[in-house]
Design an enzyme around this catalytic site. Sequence first.
Site, short mmCIF file in Angstrom:
data_model
loop_
_atom_site.label_atom_id
_atom_site.label_comp_id
_atom_site.label_asym_id
_atom_site.label_seq_id
_atom_site.Cartn_x
_atom_site.Cartn_y
_atom_site.Cartn_z
N LYS A 77 -0.09 -7.53 -3.67
CA LYS A 77 -1.41 -6.89 -3.75
C LYS A 77 -1.22 -5.38 -3.84
O LYS A 77 -0.51 -4.81 -3.02
CB LYS A 77 -2.26 -7.25 -2.52
CG LYS A 77 -3.71 -6.77 -2.64
CD LYS A 77 -4.56 -7.21 -1.48
CE LYS A 77 -4.51 -6.24 -0.32
NZ LYS A 77 -5.07 -4.92 -0.61
N THR A 78 -1.86 -4.79 -4.85
CA THR A 78 -1.70 -3.35 -5.07
C THR A 78 -3.03 -2.63 -4.94
O THR A 78 -4.11 -3.22 -5.10
CB THR A 78 -1.15 -3.08 -6.48
OG1 THR A 78 -2.04 -3.68 -7.43
CG2 THR A 78 0.23 -3.65 -6.67
N HIS A 79 -2.92 -1.32 -4.65
CA HIS A 79 -4.07 -0.40 -4.76
C HIS A 79 -3.56 0.69 -5.70
O HIS A 79 -3.04 1.72 -5.25
CB HIS A 79 -4.41 0.23 -3.42
CG HIS A 79 -5.25 -0.63 -2.52
ND1 HIS A 79 -6.53 -1.04 -2.87
CD2 HIS A 79 -5.02 -1.14 -1.29
CE1 HIS A 79 -7.04 -1.77 -1.88
NE2 HIS A 79 -6.14 -1.86 -0.92
N ASP A 97 -19.63 -1.61 -8.75
CA ASP A 97 -20.62 -0.79 -9.47
C ASP A 97 -21.43 -1.62 -10.46
O ASP A 97 -21.28 -2.83 -10.55
CB ASP A 97 -19.88 0.37 -10.17
CG ASP A 97 -20.73 1.64 -10.18
OD1 ASP A 97 -21.95 1.54 -10.38
OD2 ASP A 97 -20.14 2.72 -10.00
N TYR A 124 -6.95 -7.94 13.37
CA TYR A 124 -5.84 -8.79 12.92
C TYR A 124 -5.92 -10.19 13.53
O TYR A 124 -6.26 -10.36 14.70
CB TYR A 124 -4.50 -8.17 13.32
CG TYR A 124 -4.13 -6.95 12.50
CD1 TYR A 124 -3.69 -7.06 11.19
CD2 TYR A 124 -4.23 -5.68 13.05
CE1 TYR A 124 -3.35 -5.95 10.44
CE2 TYR A 124 -3.89 -4.54 12.31
CZ TYR A 124 -3.46 -4.70 11.00
OH TYR A 124 -3.13 -3.59 10.26
N ARG A 148 0.84 -3.43 6.66
CA ARG A 148 1.69 -2.58 7.49
C ARG A 148 2.72 -3.34 8.31
O ARG A 148 3.82 -2.82 8.55
CB ARG A 148 0.81 -1.70 8.40
CG ARG A 148 0.17 -0.56 7.64
CD ARG A 148 -0.97 0.09 8.40
NE ARG A 148 -2.18 -0.72 8.35
CZ ARG A 148 -3.36 -0.34 8.81
NH1 ARG A 148 -3.50 0.84 9.39
NH2 ARG A 148 -4.42 -1.13 8.72
N ASP A 186 -6.28 -4.75 -6.00
CA ASP A 186 -7.40 -4.81 -5.06
C ASP A 186 -8.35 -3.63 -5.31
O ASP A 186 -8.54 -2.77 -4.46
CB ASP A 186 -6.82 -4.79 -3.63
CG ASP A 186 -7.87 -5.04 -2.57
OD1 ASP A 186 -8.98 -5.47 -2.92
OD2 ASP A 186 -7.54 -4.82 -1.38
N LYS A 201 -11.59 -3.65 -5.69
CA LYS A 201 -12.91 -3.83 -5.04
C LYS A 201 -14.01 -3.17 -5.87
O LYS A 201 -14.74 -2.28 -5.41
CB LYS A 201 -12.90 -3.31 -3.61
CG LYS A 201 -11.99 -4.09 -2.68
CD LYS A 201 -12.28 -3.79 -1.21
CE LYS A 201 -11.34 -4.51 -0.27
NZ LYS A 201 -9.98 -3.95 -0.23
N ASP A 240 0.82 -1.21 0.00
CA ASP A 240 0.00 0.00 0.00
C ASP A 240 0.86 1.27 0.00
O ASP A 240 0.71 2.15 0.85
CB ASP A 240 -0.98 -0.03 1.18
CG ASP A 240 -1.97 -1.18 1.04
OD1 ASP A 240 -2.24 -1.59 -0.12
OD2 ASP A 240 -2.47 -1.68 2.06
O1 S5P Z 1 -11.58 -7.03 4.49
C1 S5P Z 1 -10.55 -6.60 4.01
C2 S5P Z 1 -10.22 -6.79 2.67
C3 S5P Z 1 -9.00 -6.31 2.19
S1 S5P Z 1 -8.55 -6.72 0.59
N1 S5P Z 1 -9.65 -5.93 4.80
C4 S5P Z 1 -8.47 -5.44 4.32
O2 S5P Z 1 -7.72 -4.84 5.10
N2 S5P Z 1 -8.15 -5.60 3.00
C5 S5P Z 1 -6.89 -5.06 2.44
O3 S5P Z 1 -5.80 -5.68 3.08
C6 S5P Z 1 -6.72 -3.56 2.62
O4 S5P Z 1 -7.23 -2.88 1.49
C7 S5P Z 1 -5.21 -3.40 2.79
O5 S5P Z 1 -4.59 -3.27 1.53
C8 S5P Z 1 -4.76 -4.74 3.39
C9 S5P Z 1 -4.55 -4.73 4.88
O6 S5P Z 1 -3.48 -3.95 5.25
P1 S5P Z 1 -2.83 -3.95 6.73
O7 S5P Z 1 -1.85 -2.83 6.66
O8 S5P Z 1 -3.93 -3.70 7.70
O9 S5P Z 1 -2.20 -5.31 6.91
#
Ligand code: S5P
Length: 286
Positions: free
Chosen positions: A68-70, A104, A218, A237, A99, A101, A46
């Site tokens: 995984k990218t945004h 629409d 988490y 993170r 990602d 999501k 991210d």
């Molecule tokens: O329910 C979800 C689905 C996704 S894809 N919860 C999430 O957190 N995500 C993605 O996972 C979110 O968009 C982010 O890129 C990653 C979680 O990041 P972290 O920093 O909390 O581990």
Amino acid sequence: MQQQASDEPKRQPTYTECAAHSTNLAAQSLFQLMDNKKTNLAVAADAQTPEQLLDLARRIGPEICLLKTHGDIVHQFDANTAAELLRLATEHQFLIFEDRKIADVPHIATLQAIRGSHWISNWAHFISVHGIAGEGPLKALSECLSKECGILLVAQMSSAGNLITKAYTNKVVRMGKRYPSLVAGFIAQELVSNDAGHIHMTPGVALCRHTSTDGQQYLSPQQVIRDNGSDVIIVGRAIYESQNQLAAAQTFRRLGWNAYLERIGQANPAPSIQFVSATAPTNHSG
Ligand code: S5P
């Protein structure tokens, strides 16, 4: 038949066996890559600039099965960024999951996947889609995406207070089963599909179970892979904010892989006293 998301029996087959059941080509490739490379770690990269994104991909590429990218949070994500990501994916043997999501109506869902500023389907092996708009987006995407691309349906979320219910999850899974060559699997917190060919990916992964101040819930790699039956841990993170991103990725890779070995019954047993002899070296790994 009504499916019970959390009451499903836990799945034991290896990733290679799952690959043989996959009717989506991207899921098939990923399952196989995971067993070959011995990693079920996906990193949520991210980053907010192309440089940070590519630096991270270069550093942790050898450890992961999936990046995984945004794309839409990266300032000036362009065709060069995508091309370099693809080059790194080939060099280090990982796949790419954008990602997005998508949520629409079919017409817009299609444009978001194949056009727009990011031309996602040109470089991503997987794209995420919400089920909230119904089946229309899946039908439209099945008509325009290449067979090498896989849709990941968001069946559950990790955020505290999210509105997804068990009934919604079950409906999303049933919908996904109606598009066997398009739908690779599900974003979920646990095993939600009884189809061994569906890949399950779980975000919200840290070293131990906790809820962050911004409501991210988490779970540990062991809970996700060994106990909940998911296939891929998605770590953000906890890796990219670490002082040593590579070491953090290696730690999650090891934890995720050991949890998988435990699940399929191939974990190295702790050395047992009766097998220890003066001549035979004891295996202390694991
Ligand atoms: O329910 C979800 C689905 C996704 S894809 N919860 C999430 O957190 N995500 C993605 O996972 C979110 O968009 C982010 O890129 C990653 C979680 O990041 P972290 O920093 O909390 O581990």
